[in-house]
Design a protein around this motif. Structure first.
Motif, mmCIF file in Angstrom:
data_model
loop_
_atom_site.group_PDB
_atom_site.id
_atom_site.type_symbol
_atom_site.label_atom_id
_atom_site.label_comp_id
_atom_site.label_asym_id
_atom_site.label_seq_id
_atom_site.Cartn_x
_atom_site.Cartn_y
_atom_site.Cartn_z
ATOM 1 N N ARG A 51 1.025 2.667 -1.764
ATOM 2 C CA ARG A 51 1.716 2.239 -2.440
ATOM 3 C C ARG A 51 1.254 2.075 -4.002
ATOM 4 O O ARG A 51 2.125 2.635 -4.851
ATOM 5 C CB ARG A 51 2.067 0.555 -2.074
ATOM 6 N N GLU A 79 5.834 -1.410 3.742
ATOM 7 C CA GLU A 79 5.165 -1.595 2.421
ATOM 8 C C GLU A 79 5.748 -0.959 1.431
ATOM 9 O O GLU A 79 5.649 -1.211 0.262
ATOM 10 C CB GLU A 79 3.529 -1.042 2.899
ATOM 11 N N CYS A 80 6.008 0.461 1.566
ATOM 12 C CA CYS A 80 6.519 1.299 0.384
ATOM 13 C C CYS A 80 8.034 1.414 0.075
ATOM 14 O O CYS A 80 8.337 2.040 -0.538
ATOM 15 C CB CYS A 80 5.769 2.602 0.757
ATOM 16 N N ALA A 86 6.424 7.625 -2.551
ATOM 17 C CA ALA A 86 5.675 7.286 -1.452
ATOM 18 C C ALA A 86 6.344 8.148 -0.171
ATOM 19 O O ALA A 86 7.618 7.838 0.225
ATOM 20 C CB ALA A 86 5.728 5.708 -1.233
#
Length: 256
Positions: A51, A79-80, A86
């Motif tokens: 990230r 998370e990304c 990403a």
């Protein structure tokens, strides 16, 4: 060691502790990603470093994250979310699905030591890097880690099981000549020490101990040993007698 199920969950908690946040910052600052660069992270895990790399290279760059574990890639995707640069995906560093000389830099944090054919992995990383591309590899000489507090015999049994958790548990000691053979130059090695004088959830040792205990249980360590060790660590902490130290090594190199 397979980072699936309980072990993947523990690793994801470990990745969020303050010691590992500081380590991520050290790795990112040393790698110094630039806007528009194409980066590859080997063993991206839950995606916290990925990230940061994706935000650094911006929407016109690429931060490709590779992990062999579907559990870890699922966490990295979450998370990304919403970060266009990403790109986490399942893959094997021994056979990278990228063309030659497509990345400006590659990074691997506590990842390459788990690959049995480590020299094949290094050759693949060199293949996908441009000439002059940067490779940063952080790994730990695990036999140099030190635990103080619990009963020595308990620690010895858990440490014995931990010895086989990675294909190359002391990779930094052998990495420089391997990199040279793979076509890297300008090789340097820098310590990134971790010292914990308490056993709370913010500490690396707290989550590492749980990872080691879970691995020992998978390896068939005598029933109750892992639980007794964790209890002994907590008791030592309560008495002010806990201490842990480890010295991960950040190895940096340039693709010749």
């Amino acid at each position: 060691m397979e980072f699936t199920g309980e072990i993947a969950e523990i690793q994801q908690q470990l990745a969020r502790c303050s010691d590992i946040a500081a380590r991520r910052l050290a790795v990112a600052q040393t790698l110094a990603p630039r806007r528009g660069e194409r980066l590859l992270e080997i063993g991206c895990g839950a995606g916290l470093l990925l990230r940061e790399l994706a935000l650094a290279v911006g929407p016109h760059g690429l931060a490709a994250g590779l992990d062999i574990s579907p559990d870890q890639i699922g966490a990295a995707e979450a998370e990304c979310t919403g970060i266009p640069a990403a790109k986490p995906e399942i893959g094997d560093v021994r056979a990278l699905g990228y063309g030659d000389a497509v990345f400006d830099a590659a990074v691997a944090v506590q990842a390459v030591e788990y690959v049995p054919e480590v020299e094949t992995a290094l050759a693949e990383i060199r293949r996908v890097l441009k000439a002059g591309g940067r490779f940063h590899c952080l790994a730990t000489n695990w036999t140099s880690s030190f635990w103080h507090g619990p009963e020595i015999g308990l620690t010895a049994r858990i440490a014995s099981a931990w010895e086989n958790h990675a294909a190359h548990p002391n990779l930094p000691a052998r990495l420089a000549p391997m990199l040279a053979r793979a076509g890297f130059t300008g090789i340097r090695q820098l310590p990134v020490p971790i010292v914990n004088a308490d056993f709370g959830p913010a500490a690396f040792a707290y989550w590492l101990a749980r990872l080691m205990a879970a691995h020992a249980a998978r390896e068939g360590t005598a029933p109750g040993t892992a639980e007794a060790w964790l209890a002994a660590l907590a008791a030592a902490d309560a008495e002010g007698e806990f201490f842990f130290s480890s010295v991960p090594i950040l190895t940096t190199a340039i693709a010749a």
